[in-house]
Design a protein around this motif. Structure first.
Motif, PDB file in Angstrom:
ATOM      1  N   GLY A   1     -40.338  59.606  23.151  1.00  0.00           N
ATOM      2  CA  GLY A   1     -41.325  59.807  22.071  1.00  0.00           C
ATOM      3  C   GLY A   1     -40.898  61.007  21.238  1.00  0.00           C
ATOM      4  N   ARG A   2     -41.093  60.895  19.924  1.00  0.00           N
ATOM      5  CA  ARG A   2     -40.660  61.987  19.032  1.00  0.00           C
ATOM      6  C   ARG A   2     -41.746  62.313  18.012  1.00  0.00           C
ATOM      7  N   SER A   3     -43.021  62.199  18.434  1.00  0.00           N
ATOM      8  CA  SER A   3     -44.111  62.496  17.490  1.00  0.00           C
ATOM      9  C   SER A   3     -44.209  64.003  17.258  1.00  0.00           C
ATOM     10  N   ASN A   4     -44.858  64.362  16.128  1.00  0.00           N
ATOM     11  CA  ASN A   4     -45.079  65.790  15.843  1.00  0.00           C
ATOM     12  C   ASN A   4     -46.067  66.395  16.829  1.00  0.00           C
TER      13      ASN A   4
ATOM     14  N   ALA B   1     -35.651  60.670  23.135  1.00  0.00           N
ATOM     15  CA  ALA B   1     -35.531  59.215  22.986  1.00  0.00           C
ATOM     16  C   ALA B   1     -36.708  58.679  22.167  1.00  0.00           C
ATOM     17  N   HIS B   2     -36.499  57.539  21.555  1.00  0.00           N
ATOM     18  CA  HIS B   2     -37.538  56.948  20.689  1.00  0.00           C
ATOM     19  C   HIS B   2     -37.344  55.441  20.650  1.00  0.00           C
ATOM     20  N   SER B   3     -38.074  54.789  19.757  1.00  0.00           N
ATOM     21  CA  SER B   3     -38.066  53.316  19.794  1.00  0.00           C
ATOM     22  C   SER B   3     -36.713  52.711  19.417  1.00  0.00           C
ATOM     23  N   LYS B   4     -35.852  53.491  18.788  1.00  0.00           N
ATOM     24  CA  LYS B   4     -34.533  52.951  18.411  1.00  0.00           C
ATOM     25  C   LYS B   4     -33.443  53.339  19.414  1.00  0.00           C
TER      26      LYS B   4
ATOM     27  N   ASP C   1     -46.436  62.105  32.821  1.00  0.00           N
ATOM     28  CA  ASP C   1     -46.938  60.921  32.116  1.00  0.00           C
ATOM     29  C   ASP C   1     -47.988  61.366  31.092  1.00  0.00           C
ATOM     30  N   VAL C   2     -47.597  61.366  29.822  1.00  0.00           N
ATOM     31  CA  VAL C   2     -48.502  61.845  28.763  1.00  0.00           C
ATOM     32  C   VAL C   2     -49.387  60.710  28.243  1.00  0.00           C
ATOM     33  N   GLY C   3     -48.939  59.499  28.425  1.00  0.00           N
ATOM     34  CA  GLY C   3     -49.628  58.344  27.836  1.00  0.00           C
ATOM     35  C   GLY C   3     -51.080  58.228  28.254  1.00  0.00           C
ATOM     36  N   ILE C   4     -51.927  57.914  27.286  1.00  0.00           N
ATOM     37  CA  ILE C   4     -53.323  57.569  27.592  1.00  0.00           C
ATOM     38  C   ILE C   4     -53.549  56.202  26.956  1.00  0.00           C
ATOM     39  N   ASN C   5     -53.565  55.196  27.792  1.00  0.00           N
ATOM     40  CA  ASN C   5     -53.720  53.826  27.291  1.00  0.00           C
ATOM     41  C   ASN C   5     -54.931  53.203  27.959  1.00  0.00           C
TER      42      ASN C   5
ATOM     43  N   MET D   1     -55.153  69.669  30.931  1.00  0.00           N
ATOM     44  CA  MET D   1     -54.400  70.849  30.486  1.00  0.00           C
ATOM     45  C   MET D   1     -54.441  71.011  28.972  1.00  0.00           C
ATOM     46  N   THR D   2     -54.547  69.877  28.256  1.00  0.00           N
ATOM     47  CA  THR D   2     -54.556  69.948  26.785  1.00  0.00           C
ATOM     48  C   THR D   2     -55.747  70.789  26.327  1.00  0.00           C
ATOM     49  N   ILE D   3     -56.912  70.531  26.911  1.00  0.00           N
ATOM     50  CA  ILE D   3     -58.109  71.289  26.517  1.00  0.00           C
ATOM     51  C   ILE D   3     -57.988  72.747  26.974  1.00  0.00           C
TER      52      ILE D   3
HETATM   53  P1  NAP Z   1     -47.146  58.275  18.624  1.00  0.00           P
HETATM   54  O1  NAP Z   1     -47.314  59.182  17.465  1.00  0.00           O
HETATM   55  O2  NAP Z   1     -47.523  56.834  18.505  1.00  0.00           O
HETATM   56  O3  NAP Z   1     -45.594  58.341  19.042  1.00  0.00           O
HETATM   57  C1  NAP Z   1     -45.057  57.494  20.004  1.00  0.00           C
HETATM   58  C2  NAP Z   1     -43.578  57.765  20.126  1.00  0.00           C
HETATM   59  O4  NAP Z   1     -43.055  56.925  21.125  1.00  0.00           O
HETATM   60  C3  NAP Z   1     -42.794  57.478  18.837  1.00  0.00           C
HETATM   61  O5  NAP Z   1     -41.881  58.512  18.595  1.00  0.00           O
HETATM   62  C4  NAP Z   1     -42.078  56.151  19.143  1.00  0.00           C
HETATM   63  O6  NAP Z   1     -40.793  56.051  18.565  1.00  0.00           O
HETATM   64  C5  NAP Z   1     -41.910  56.244  20.653  1.00  0.00           C
HETATM   65  N1  NAP Z   1     -41.844  54.920  21.264  1.00  0.00           N
HETATM   66  C6  NAP Z   1     -42.711  53.894  21.097  1.00  0.00           C
HETATM   67  N2  NAP Z   1     -42.312  52.836  21.819  1.00  0.00           N
HETATM   68  C7  NAP Z   1     -41.183  53.195  22.456  1.00  0.00           C
HETATM   69  C8  NAP Z   1     -40.293  52.530  23.339  1.00  0.00           C
HETATM   70  N3  NAP Z   1     -40.504  51.276  23.717  1.00  0.00           N
HETATM   71  N4  NAP Z   1     -39.220  53.206  23.781  1.00  0.00           N
HETATM   72  C9  NAP Z   1     -39.010  54.497  23.419  1.00  0.00           C
HETATM   73  N5  NAP Z   1     -39.808  55.170  22.581  1.00  0.00           N
HETATM   74  C10 NAP Z   1     -40.878  54.526  22.103  1.00  0.00           C
HETATM   75  O7  NAP Z   1     -47.900  58.807  19.899  1.00  0.00           O
HETATM   76  P2  NAP Z   1     -48.249  60.326  20.374  1.00  0.00           P
HETATM   77  O8  NAP Z   1     -49.313  60.868  19.529  1.00  0.00           O
HETATM   78  O9  NAP Z   1     -47.000  61.087  20.568  1.00  0.00           O
HETATM   79  O10 NAP Z   1     -48.874  60.009  21.805  1.00  0.00           O
HETATM   80  C11 NAP Z   1     -48.137  59.362  22.810  1.00  0.00           C
HETATM   81  C12 NAP Z   1     -49.061  59.009  23.970  1.00  0.00           C
HETATM   82  O11 NAP Z   1     -49.582  60.210  24.505  1.00  0.00           O
HETATM   83  C13 NAP Z   1     -50.289  58.179  23.576  1.00  0.00           C
HETATM   84  O12 NAP Z   1     -50.610  57.316  24.637  1.00  0.00           O
HETATM   85  C14 NAP Z   1     -51.378  59.211  23.398  1.00  0.00           C
HETATM   86  O13 NAP Z   1     -52.667  58.676  23.609  1.00  0.00           O
HETATM   87  C15 NAP Z   1     -51.002  60.180  24.481  1.00  0.00           C
HETATM   88  N6  NAP Z   1     -51.469  61.557  24.256  1.00  0.00           N
HETATM   89  C16 NAP Z   1     -52.056  62.161  25.317  1.00  0.00           C
HETATM   90  C17 NAP Z   1     -52.496  63.458  25.179  1.00  0.00           C
HETATM   91  C18 NAP Z   1     -53.136  64.140  26.355  1.00  0.00           C
HETATM   92  O14 NAP Z   1     -53.824  65.117  26.190  1.00  0.00           O
HETATM   93  N7  NAP Z   1     -52.913  63.636  27.577  1.00  0.00           N
HETATM   94  C19 NAP Z   1     -52.357  64.142  23.983  1.00  0.00           C
HETATM   95  C20 NAP Z   1     -51.711  63.499  22.923  1.00  0.00           C
HETATM   96  C21 NAP Z   1     -51.260  62.199  23.077  1.00  0.00           C
HETATM   97  P3  NAP Z   1     -40.554  55.979  16.953  1.00  0.00           P
HETATM   98  O15 NAP Z   1     -40.688  57.371  16.462  1.00  0.00           O
HETATM   99  O16 NAP Z   1     -39.165  55.458  16.833  1.00  0.00           O
HETATM  100  O17 NAP Z   1     -41.602  55.057  16.419  1.00  0.00           O
END
Ligand code: NAP
Length: 291
Positions: free
Chosen positions: A172-175, A195-198, A235-239, A271-273
């Motif tokens: 993941g490479r989000s801001n 790493a990212h989606s590409k 594991d940061v994901g929240i799904n 931890m985020t809060i």
């Molecule tokens: P986001 O802005 O959607 O970014 C997702 C990143 O993952 C993008 O850089 C994307 O690549 C990459 N990605 C998507 N599918 C992929 C794959 N199959 N293989 C490799 N890379 C892939 O999401 P985010 O805001 O960073 O958040 C990510 C997750 O963390 C979410 O589930 C969110 O709910 C969770 N989160 C949790 C907290 C917490 O407090 N626990 C806080 C923030 C976020 P591209 O750039 O190429 O599109």
């Protein structure tokens, strides 16, 4: 498998923050304050804001909540931010994201005074992170670091997981998460692969990780084929799947591995809060020092 218990680590840190707030109050007579802004009625955002307000209360930090209608214009949001920038009681300003119209979210973040940017998302604070030589320098500067990634570094350190010299793979490479955690791991002397989606050979790269950060927002897509034994997995994901929360890691598939891992829920989330509270105290101190 060893669980990295985010709730326990977070509770310990919040107790320290509460003590610090009391110390500030007794030394200065002032109480650090956080202004929260929620635009619209999104149920998940309401829950997040509610948890942040409650956490402030528990840490004896003042909070001021501002609710704007879902159709609030960009100018209305900017004008509220502007008034909070000059409000002496608000040390920190938190704009809950995403906005109903998220196309101007960054413009709103840019309007927050960098000294009050407790989410660490203003270009000034993002820049400070990128320009820092190392972690110690960031701590010394009392930098406002983006909360989720700063929380991850805290989890690793509190769990005595070495970062220096280790290979870290960030998916993941989000801001919000991917970029700042990569820079924070780098500041702690890890060798970082972003790493990212590409990315072509994700499995192979992930399997090289001593520290694997899964932040793609794809439910349970990281299974044991992506992880080496001995790794620390964050594991940061929240799904939300079938009304239940799950992470990006397939927890059941990896549960017999010799790894350390954060659960979802109960790992990174609390931890985020906690880091938001810490940033509010940092913002208080930074403003005080600059006064
Ligand atoms: P986001 O802005 O959607 O970014 C997702 C990143 O993952 C993008 O850089 C994307 O690549 C990459 N990605 C998507 N599918 C992929 C794959 N199959 N293989 C490799 N890379 C892939 O999401 P985010 O805001 O960073 O958040 C990510 C997750 O963390 C979410 O589930 C969110 O709910 C969770 N989160 C949790 C907290 C917490 O407090 N626990 C806080 C923030 C976020 P591209 O750039 O190429 O599109």
């Amino acid at each position: 498998m060893k669980i990295i218990d985010g709730r326990q680590i977070s509770d310990a840190k919040r107790a320290q923050i509460k003590e610090l707030t009391a110390k500030i109050k007794s030394e200065t007579g002032k109480t650090p304050g956080l202004a929260t802004i929620l635009v619209g009625e999104d149920p998940a955002s309401k829950v997040y804001i509610g948890s942040k307000i409650k956490a402030c209360e528990n840490a004896a930090i003042k909070s001021f909540h501002f609710a704007l209608a879902a159709n609030a214009s960009k100018d209305e949001i900017l004008s509220l931010i502007k008034s909070l920038n000059s409000n002496a009681e608000a040390d920190g300003i938190l704009l809950q994201l995403p906005l109903p119209d998220n196309s101007f979210a960054q413009e709103c973040i840019n309007a927050i005074s960098p000294l009050k940017d407790v989410d660490g998302l203003h270009p000034f604070n993002a820049g400070l992170l990128n320009l820092s030589k190392n972690w110690d320098e960031l701590i010394e500067k009392n930098a406002l670091l983006s909360c989720t990634p700063a929380g991850i570094i805290h989890l690793l350190k509190a769990s005595s997981i070495a970062i220096e010299g280790k290979t870290a793979v960030v998916i993941g490479r989000s801001n919000l998460v991917g970029k700042p955690i990569s820079m924070m791991l780098l500041a702690n002397n890890a060798t970082v692969i972003m790493a990212h989606s590409k990315t072509k050979n994700l499995k192979e790269l992930s399997k090289s990780a001593d520290i694997l950060i899964a932040a793609a927002g794809k439910p349970r897509f990281i299974n044991k084929e992506y992880i080496k034994n001995g790794a620390a997995v964050i594991d940061v994901g929240i799904n939300r799947v079938g009304g239940k929360l799950c992470g990006d890691v397939d927890f059941d598939d990896v549960k017999d591995m010799d790894i350390s891992i954060t659960p979802v829920p109960g790992g990174v989330g609390p931890m985020t809060i906690t880091m938001l509270l810490e940033n509010t105290l940092k913002a208080f101190k930074n403003r005080d020092r600059s006064a």
